[in-house]
Write a protein that holds these residues in place. Structure first.
Motif, PDB file in Angstrom:
ATOM      1  N   SER A   1       0.731  -1.269   0.064  1.00 49.83           N
ATOM      2  CA  SER A   1       0.066   0.088  -0.050  1.00 49.83           C
ATOM      3  C   SER A   1       0.803   1.353   0.002  1.00 49.83           C
ATOM      4  CB  SER A   1      -0.868  -0.140   1.112  1.00 49.83           C
ATOM      5  OG  SER A   1      -1.515   1.255   1.272  1.00 49.83           O
ATOM      6  N   THR A   2       0.655   2.142  -0.972  1.00 51.82           N
ATOM      7  CA  THR A   2       1.598   3.231  -1.128  1.00 51.82           C
ATOM      8  C   THR A   2       0.635   4.721  -1.579  1.00 51.82           C
ATOM      9  OG1 THR A   2       3.487   4.113  -1.856  1.00 51.82           O
ATOM     10  CG2 THR A   2       2.456   2.398  -3.301  1.00 51.82           C
ATOM     11  N   HIS A   3       1.218   5.659  -1.580  1.00 54.52           N
ATOM     12  CA  HIS A   3       0.645   6.956  -2.388  1.00 54.52           C
ATOM     13  C   HIS A   3       1.538   7.074  -3.509  1.00 54.52           C
ATOM     14  CE1 HIS A   3      -1.332   7.891   1.387  1.00 54.52           C
ATOM     15  NE2 HIS A   3      -2.382   8.326   0.630  1.00 54.52           N
ATOM     16  N   LEU A   4       2.799   6.365  -3.572  1.00 57.53           N
ATOM     17  CA  LEU A   4       3.768   6.540  -4.649  1.00 57.53           C
ATOM     18  C   LEU A   4       3.413   5.868  -5.983  1.00 57.53           C
ATOM     19  CD1 LEU A   4       6.917   6.817  -2.306  1.00 57.53           C
ATOM     20  CD2 LEU A   4       5.636   8.927  -3.290  1.00 57.53           C
ATOM     21  N   VAL A   5       2.835   6.293  -6.828  1.00 61.80           N
ATOM     22  CA  VAL A   5       2.425   5.767  -8.119  1.00 61.80           C
ATOM     23  C   VAL A   5       3.527   5.097  -8.762  1.00 61.80           C
ATOM     24  CG1 VAL A   5       0.937   5.648 -10.380  1.00 61.80           C
ATOM     25  CG2 VAL A   5       0.295   7.228  -8.225  1.00 61.80           C
ATOM     26  N   GLU A   6       4.484   5.915  -8.736  1.00 56.03           N
ATOM     27  CA  GLU A   6       5.810   5.624  -9.733  1.00 56.03           C
ATOM     28  C   GLU A   6       6.315   4.287  -9.091  1.00 56.03           C
ATOM     29  OE1 GLU A   6       6.661   6.475 -12.789  1.00 56.03           O
ATOM     30  OE2 GLU A   6       4.656   7.564 -12.391  1.00 56.03           O
ATOM     31  N   ASP A   7       6.451   4.035  -7.754  1.00 53.92           N
ATOM     32  CA  ASP A   7       6.752   2.738  -6.965  1.00 53.92           C
ATOM     33  C   ASP A   7       6.080   1.576  -7.578  1.00 53.92           C
ATOM     34  OD1 ASP A   7       9.003   4.007  -5.795  1.00 53.92           O
ATOM     35  OD2 ASP A   7       7.973   4.235  -3.698  1.00 53.92           O
ATOM     36  N   VAL A   8       4.878   1.884  -7.668  1.00 54.41           N
ATOM     37  CA  VAL A   8       3.766   0.556  -7.756  1.00 54.41           C
ATOM     38  C   VAL A   8       4.207   0.099  -9.214  1.00 54.41           C
ATOM     39  CG1 VAL A   8       1.486   0.150  -8.387  1.00 54.41           C
ATOM     40  CG2 VAL A   8       2.083   1.218  -6.299  1.00 54.41           C
ATOM     41  N   VAL A   9       4.296   1.074 -10.273  1.00 53.07           N
ATOM     42  CA  VAL A   9       4.663   0.986 -11.563  1.00 53.07           C
ATOM     43  C   VAL A   9       5.820   0.271 -11.787  1.00 53.07           C
ATOM     44  CG1 VAL A   9       4.895   1.955 -14.062  1.00 53.07           C
ATOM     45  CG2 VAL A   9       2.905   2.521 -12.474  1.00 53.07           C
ATOM     46  N   ALA A  10       6.790   0.550 -11.048  1.00 53.19           N
ATOM     47  CA  ALA A  10       8.053   0.090 -11.434  1.00 53.19           C
ATOM     48  C   ALA A  10       8.435  -1.341 -10.679  1.00 53.19           C
ATOM     49  CB  ALA A  10       9.236   1.090 -10.575  1.00 53.19           C
ATOM     50  N   ALA A  11       7.568  -1.722  -9.453  1.00 57.43           N
ATOM     51  CA  ALA A  11       7.992  -2.883  -8.814  1.00 57.43           C
ATOM     52  C   ALA A  11       6.788  -3.722  -8.983  1.00 57.43           C
ATOM     53  CB  ALA A  11       8.164  -2.512  -7.348  1.00 57.43           C
ATOM     54  N   CYS A  12       5.566  -3.441  -9.322  1.00 58.14           N
ATOM     55  CA  CYS A  12       4.349  -4.407  -8.984  1.00 58.14           C
ATOM     56  C   CYS A  12       3.869  -4.928 -10.553  1.00 58.14           C
ATOM     57  CB  CYS A  12       3.317  -3.715  -8.525  1.00 58.14           C
ATOM     58  SG  CYS A  12       3.674  -2.951  -6.732  1.00 58.14           S
ATOM     59  N   ALA A  13       3.664  -6.282 -10.604  1.00 58.37           N
ATOM     60  CA  ALA A  13       2.893  -6.692 -11.703  1.00 58.37           C
ATOM     61  C   ALA A  13       1.545  -6.386 -11.896  1.00 58.37           C
ATOM     62  CB  ALA A  13       2.939  -8.385 -11.623  1.00 58.37           C
ATOM     63  N   GLU A  14       0.820  -5.986 -10.794  1.00 59.10           N
ATOM     64  CA  GLU A  14      -0.669  -5.745 -10.596  1.00 59.10           C
ATOM     65  C   GLU A  14      -0.635  -4.551  -9.839  1.00 59.10           C
ATOM     66  OE1 GLU A  14      -4.466  -8.365 -10.788  1.00 59.10           O
ATOM     67  OE2 GLU A  14      -3.509  -8.507  -9.019  1.00 59.10           O
ATOM     68  N   VAL A  15      -1.879  -3.636 -10.219  1.00 62.98           N
ATOM     69  CA  VAL A  15      -2.098  -2.445  -9.554  1.00 62.98           C
ATOM     70  C   VAL A  15      -3.869  -2.755  -9.029  1.00 62.98           C
ATOM     71  CG1 VAL A  15      -2.378   0.006  -9.452  1.00 62.98           C
ATOM     72  CG2 VAL A  15      -0.761  -1.107 -10.876  1.00 62.98           C
ATOM     73  N   ILE A  16      -4.181  -2.281  -7.903  1.00 61.10           N
ATOM     74  CA  ILE A  16      -5.415  -2.236  -7.214  1.00 61.10           C
ATOM     75  C   ILE A  16      -5.812  -0.854  -6.851  1.00 61.10           C
ATOM     76  CG2 ILE A  16      -7.258  -3.132  -5.604  1.00 61.10           C
ATOM     77  CD1 ILE A  16      -4.219  -5.189  -6.315  1.00 61.10           C
ATOM     78  N   LEU A  17      -6.707  -0.246  -7.431  1.00 60.53           N
ATOM     79  CA  LEU A  17      -7.135   1.200  -6.935  1.00 60.53           C
ATOM     80  C   LEU A  17      -8.353   0.939  -6.199  1.00 60.53           C
ATOM     81  CD1 LEU A  17      -6.779   4.075  -7.058  1.00 60.53           C
ATOM     82  CD2 LEU A  17      -7.926   4.268  -9.291  1.00 60.53           C
ATOM     83  N   LEU A  18      -8.088   1.445  -4.959  1.00 61.12           N
ATOM     84  CA  LEU A  18      -9.396   1.647  -4.234  1.00 61.12           C
ATOM     85  C   LEU A  18      -9.904   2.826  -3.853  1.00 61.12           C
ATOM     86  CD1 LEU A  18     -10.403  -1.215  -2.306  1.00 61.12           C
ATOM     87  CD2 LEU A  18      -9.359  -0.247  -0.644  1.00 61.12           C
ATOM     88  N   CYS A  19     -11.003   3.288  -3.831  1.00 57.00           N
ATOM     89  CA  CYS A  19     -11.767   4.463  -3.369  1.00 57.00           C
ATOM     90  C   CYS A  19     -13.014   4.217  -2.680  1.00 57.00           C
ATOM     91  CB  CYS A  19     -11.941   5.282  -4.700  1.00 57.00           C
ATOM     92  SG  CYS A  19     -12.553   6.996  -4.252  1.00 57.00           S
ATOM     93  N   ASP A  20     -13.307   4.807  -1.587  1.00 54.19           N
ATOM     94  CA  ASP A  20     -14.518   4.880  -0.881  1.00 54.19           C
ATOM     95  C   ASP A  20     -14.771   3.229  -0.443  1.00 54.19           C
ATOM     96  OD1 ASP A  20     -15.102   7.593  -1.187  1.00 54.19           O
ATOM     97  OD2 ASP A  20     -15.824   7.040  -3.250  1.00 54.19           O
TER      98      ASP A  20
END
Length: 268
Positions: free
Chosen positions: A206-225
């Motif tokens: 879990s992070t606020h840094l979008v670039e860390d996710v793009v660089a290190a993660c194979a999958e992204v989950i976006l949560l809101c409300d």
């Protein structure tokens, strides 16, 4: 009496198709329903959890770490139920968790802290020294292994926290804002560590840094409300945005585009 030969399959660690599986998951933060009807399936690999403040990220991480009990729905971790009145001891033996704020005894050395956490995870006594040394080496704290926790910088404390999270070679690793306090070089090292751990484990960051996710993660989950807006690859996240969307990178523009569309629909 002849001994039967044990096959490699029998001695291999147990793995599950979906180490993390949630159906209609509902979790409260106080009186507030912070996670509302979430469906989620996560396999082996590195997954990034994004979302604005108040999206429910930390509450979700706490539920997956079995710190808080779900208010409804079904949660399965490592093939075992982890909601209701389930026995969580066996589940927890295969978890690694780094919360945003973690406690420690200031006079403990790094090695003592990681050893203590290994003991809490009920690791076999004989396996602890080697596992502790490997975890400390993996996070780049070998030179500080015998330094007291109270003497560490903020970035080093986060790395010690990551070491305790991975000391038991867990099947599920949960890291809540792990790069807080890390300098740019340390963040690069952390990304490489994530890729290594994600070969055999289900890692959720879990992070606020979008670039860390793009660089290190194979999958992204976006949560809101408290709900899932998006789940897909970094490339699919980038494809959600355009030049007119706010952000300093294609990934940030994709992230902001998804949030803007969601908020626009919510006001109709």
């Amino acid at each position: 009496m002849m001994m039967r030969t044990v096959t490699a399959a029998e001695t291999a660690p147990t793995t599950h198709p979906w180490p993390v599986h949630a159906e209609g998951l509902r979790v409260r933060a106080g009186r507030h329903l912070a996670v509302d009807g979430l469906d989620l399936a996560l396999g082996v690999g590195v997954h990034g959890l994004l979302g604005p403040n108040g999206a429910g990220k930390t509450t979700l991480m706490r539920a997956l770490a079995t710190v808080v009990k779900p208010a409804g729905g079904r949660l399965t971790l490592r093939g075992q139920r982890a909601d209701g009145h389930a026995d969580l001891r066996q589940v927890r033996r295969g978890l690694g968790y780094l919360p945003q704020q973690f406690g420690f005894y200031p006079r403990f050395t790094v090695r003592e802290f990681v050893e203590y956490m290994a003991w809490l995870k009920e690791m076999p006594k004989a396996a602890v020294p080697g596992a502790v040394q490997r975890a400390i080496e993996r996070v780049g704290l070998t030179a500080k292994a015998d330094a007291r926790m109270k003497t560490l910088s903020g970035g080093m404390l986060r790395r010690a926290g990551i070491a305790q999270a991975i000391v038991n070679d867990p099947e599920i690793v949960l890291l809540d804002e792990p790069t807080v306090g890390l300098d740019p070089e340390q963040r690069l090292d952390f990304r490489e560590l994530l890729r290594t751990v994600g070969v055999d484990s289900c890692v959720l960051v879990s992070t606020h840094l979008v670039e860390d996710v793009v660089a290190a993660c194979a999958e992204v989950i976006l949560l809101c409300d408290g709900r899932r807006l998006f789940q897909g690859s970094p490339a699919e996240l980038i494809a959600q945005g355009g030049a007119e969307d706010p952000g300093d990178s294609p990934a940030e523009r994709g992230y902001s585009a998804l949030l803007r569309r969601h908020r626009g629909q919510a006001t109709r």
